[in-house]
Scaffold this motif. Structure first.
Motif, PDB file in Angstrom:
ATOM      1  N   VAL A 107      33.720  50.453  42.773  1.00 15.70           N
ATOM      2  CA  VAL A 107      33.157  51.522  43.490  1.00 15.70           C
ATOM      3  C   VAL A 107      34.416  52.542  43.847  1.00 15.70           C
ATOM      4  N   ASN A 108      35.605  51.801  44.135  1.00 22.47           N
ATOM      5  CA  ASN A 108      36.811  52.440  44.289  1.00 22.47           C
ATOM      6  C   ASN A 108      37.644  53.077  42.992  1.00 22.47           C
ATOM      7  N   GLU A 109      36.939  52.892  41.747  1.00 20.75           N
ATOM      8  CA  GLU A 109      37.428  53.249  40.528  1.00 20.75           C
ATOM      9  C   GLU A 109      38.752  52.784  40.433  1.00 20.75           C
ATOM     10  N   ARG A 110      39.213  51.690  40.571  1.00 24.78           N
ATOM     11  CA  ARG A 110      40.491  50.802  40.573  1.00 24.78           C
ATOM     12  C   ARG A 110      41.080  51.178  39.066  1.00 24.78           C
ATOM     13  N   ARG A 111      42.135  51.531  39.004  1.00 23.52           N
ATOM     14  CA  ARG A 111      42.945  51.406  37.533  1.00 23.52           C
ATOM     15  C   ARG A 111      43.677  49.873  37.467  1.00 23.52           C
ATOM     16  N   TYR A 112      43.643  49.530  36.462  1.00 29.15           N
ATOM     17  CA  TYR A 112      44.165  48.222  35.921  1.00 29.15           C
ATOM     18  C   TYR A 112      45.467  48.612  35.260  1.00 29.15           C
ATOM     19  N   ALA A 113      46.806  48.598  35.758  1.00 28.39           N
ATOM     20  CA  ALA A 113      47.781  48.596  35.182  1.00 28.39           C
ATOM     21  C   ALA A 113      48.485  47.657  34.391  1.00 28.39           C
ATOM     22  N   THR A 114      48.302  46.408  35.091  1.00 31.04           N
ATOM     23  CA  THR A 114      48.774  45.075  34.339  1.00 31.04           C
ATOM     24  C   THR A 114      47.470  44.240  34.090  1.00 31.04           C
ATOM     25  N   LEU A 115      47.996  43.243  33.282  1.00 32.88           N
ATOM     26  CA  LEU A 115      47.057  41.924  33.000  1.00 32.88           C
ATOM     27  C   LEU A 115      46.615  41.505  34.289  1.00 32.88           C
ATOM     28  N   ASP A 116      47.465  41.090  35.148  1.00 36.05           N
ATOM     29  CA  ASP A 116      47.128  40.724  36.492  1.00 36.05           C
ATOM     30  C   ASP A 116      46.175  41.221  37.384  1.00 36.05           C
ATOM     31  N   ASP A 117      46.052  42.654  37.164  1.00 38.37           N
ATOM     32  CA  ASP A 117      45.163  43.516  37.708  1.00 38.37           C
ATOM     33  C   ASP A 117      43.650  43.262  36.932  1.00 38.37           C
ATOM     34  N   THR A 118      43.717  43.178  35.769  1.00 40.62           N
ATOM     35  CA  THR A 118      42.592  42.813  34.922  1.00 40.62           C
ATOM     36  C   THR A 118      42.012  41.494  35.260  1.00 40.62           C
ATOM     37  N   LEU A 119      42.895  40.661  35.345  1.00 41.73           N
ATOM     38  CA  LEU A 119      42.394  39.323  35.599  1.00 41.73           C
ATOM     39  C   LEU A 119      41.769  39.178  36.925  1.00 41.73           C
ATOM     40  N   LEU A 120      42.391  39.838  37.821  1.00 43.60           N
ATOM     41  CA  LEU A 120      41.998  39.694  39.446  1.00 43.60           C
ATOM     42  C   LEU A 120      40.647  40.198  39.366  1.00 43.60           C
ATOM     43  N   TYR A 121      40.328  41.469  38.715  1.00 45.13           N
ATOM     44  CA  TYR A 121      38.962  42.037  38.637  1.00 45.13           C
ATOM     45  C   TYR A 121      38.139  41.034  38.163  1.00 45.13           C
ATOM     46  N   CYS A 122      38.432  40.450  36.973  1.00 46.58           N
ATOM     47  CA  CYS A 122      37.631  39.244  36.114  1.00 46.58           C
ATOM     48  C   CYS A 122      37.101  38.199  37.179  1.00 46.58           C
ATOM     49  N   TYR A 123      38.221  37.572  37.773  1.00 45.96           N
ATOM     50  CA  TYR A 123      37.901  36.704  38.956  1.00 45.96           C
ATOM     51  C   TYR A 123      36.931  37.006  39.910  1.00 45.96           C
ATOM     52  N   ARG A 124      37.100  38.249  40.319  1.00 41.38           N
ATOM     53  CA  ARG A 124      36.411  38.729  41.431  1.00 41.38           C
ATOM     54  C   ARG A 124      34.807  38.975  40.868  1.00 41.38           C
ATOM     55  N   VAL A 125      34.671  39.366  39.868  1.00 39.18           N
ATOM     56  CA  VAL A 125      33.420  39.844  39.581  1.00 39.18           C
ATOM     57  C   VAL A 125      32.486  38.658  38.614  1.00 39.18           C
ATOM     58  N   ALA A 126      33.447  37.804  38.390  1.00 35.83           N
ATOM     59  CA  ALA A 126      32.801  36.665  37.176  1.00 35.83           C
ATOM     60  C   ALA A 126      33.297  35.177  37.710  1.00 35.83           C
ATOM     61  N   GLY A 127      34.522  35.280  37.933  1.00 38.42           N
ATOM     62  CA  GLY A 127      35.138  33.814  38.234  1.00 38.42           C
ATOM     63  C   GLY A 127      34.425  33.450  39.248  1.00 38.42           C
ATOM     64  N   VAL A 128      34.288  33.983  40.581  1.00 38.60           N
ATOM     65  CA  VAL A 128      33.570  33.490  41.635  1.00 38.60           C
ATOM     66  C   VAL A 128      32.170  33.311  41.466  1.00 38.60           C
ATOM     67  N   VAL A 129      31.685  33.931  40.388  1.00 37.58           N
ATOM     68  CA  VAL A 129      30.152  33.464  40.324  1.00 37.58           C
ATOM     69  C   VAL A 129      30.327  32.149  39.391  1.00 37.58           C
ATOM     70  N   GLY A 130      30.898  31.933  38.539  1.00 36.68           N
ATOM     71  CA  GLY A 130      31.125  30.490  37.883  1.00 36.68           C
ATOM     72  C   GLY A 130      31.402  29.737  39.249  1.00 36.68           C
ATOM     73  N   VAL A 131      32.317  29.935  40.094  1.00 40.76           N
ATOM     74  CA  VAL A 131      32.388  28.824  41.046  1.00 40.76           C
ATOM     75  C   VAL A 131      30.934  28.638  42.099  1.00 40.76           C
ATOM     76  N   MET A 132      30.245  29.664  42.339  1.00 42.51           N
ATOM     77  CA  MET A 132      29.362  29.386  42.956  1.00 42.51           C
ATOM     78  C   MET A 132      28.070  28.652  42.457  1.00 42.51           C
ATOM     79  N   MET A 133      27.845  28.978  40.951  1.00 41.06           N
ATOM     80  CA  MET A 133      26.985  28.494  40.004  1.00 41.06           C
ATOM     81  C   MET A 133      27.304  26.814  39.962  1.00 41.06           C
ATOM     82  N   ALA A 134      28.808  26.564  39.901  1.00 37.64           N
ATOM     83  CA  ALA A 134      28.983  25.396  39.796  1.00 37.64           C
ATOM     84  C   ALA A 134      28.770  24.432  41.041  1.00 37.64           C
ATOM     85  N   CYS A 135      28.985  24.982  42.342  1.00 35.52           N
ATOM     86  CA  CYS A 135      28.607  24.373  43.574  1.00 35.52           C
ATOM     87  C   CYS A 135      27.261  24.425  43.665  1.00 35.52           C
TER      88      CYS A 135
END
Length: 186
Positions: A34-62
């Motif tokens: 929503v805030n149109e974040r820019r992803y300067a580093t790999l860590d930025d991209t990985l944080l996004y991936c964790y937040r929008v999909a990694g946590v979904v994996g955790v929730m499904m596993a639970c």
């Protein structure tokens, strides 16, 4: 649709012992879009991936009954791998819509303006974009390999379903990689 999914998740959270932090991380991921974040580093991209999909994996596993932290980390890795593959598959569509999830530092190293969607969508940049996407898919493969280690901890039916999804998504990445700069032609 997200509202219904979030409502259902919140109802399921107590029963399946889904960490509230996961729901908050997912909302933070939505905010990144929503805030149109820019992803300067790999860590930025990985944080996004964790937040929008990694946590979904955790929730499904639970929901599947997983409580072991190591296995939950593997579930997060699968979500991250899925999202990295989504980014690779959708890179031009995203760029045309003003979004770029590729690490800006990788784009700059490939001779492209860092995280400028119009530059990524430029047909003259296809070879460079394909190189960056290849790197992203190499990383996704490492996350898929990590996630694969968690399958043994799941019940058979759950493991079978997750292994199928893993295989399908990994194959999407393989097709994108094999097509190179022509990956987004169709």
């Amino acid at each position: 649709p997200w509202g219904a999914a979030l409502t259902a998740s919140l109802r399921a959270a107590p029963e399946h012992r889904i960490p509230w932090a996961s729901a908050l991380e997912l909302l933070a991921g939505f905010a990144m879009d929503v805030n149109e974040r820019r992803y300067a580093t790999l860590d930025d991209t990985l944080l996004y991936c964790y937040r929008v999909a990694g946590v979904v994996g955790v929730m499904m596993a639970c929901i599947m009954g997983v409580r072991d932290r190591a296995v939950l980390r593997r579930a997060a890795d699968l979500g991250i791998a899925f999202q990295l593959t989504n980014i690779a598959r959708d890179v031009l569509d995203d760029a045309r819509n003003g979004r770029c999830y590729l690490p800006g530092e990788w784009l700059a190293a490939a001779g492209l303006p860092a995280a400028v969607p119009a530059a990524v969508a430029d047909p003259a940049a296809r070879k460079a974009v394909a190189g960056v996407v290849g790197r992203l898919l190499d990383l996704a493969d490492r996350y898929y390999a990590s996630a694969d280690q968690g399958l043994r901890a799941l019940r058979f039916r759950s493991a079978w379903a997750i292994a199928t999804a893993l295989g399908v998504y990994r194959d999407i990445g393989r097709v994108v990689r094999a097509r190179g700069e022509r990956a987004w032609d169709r």
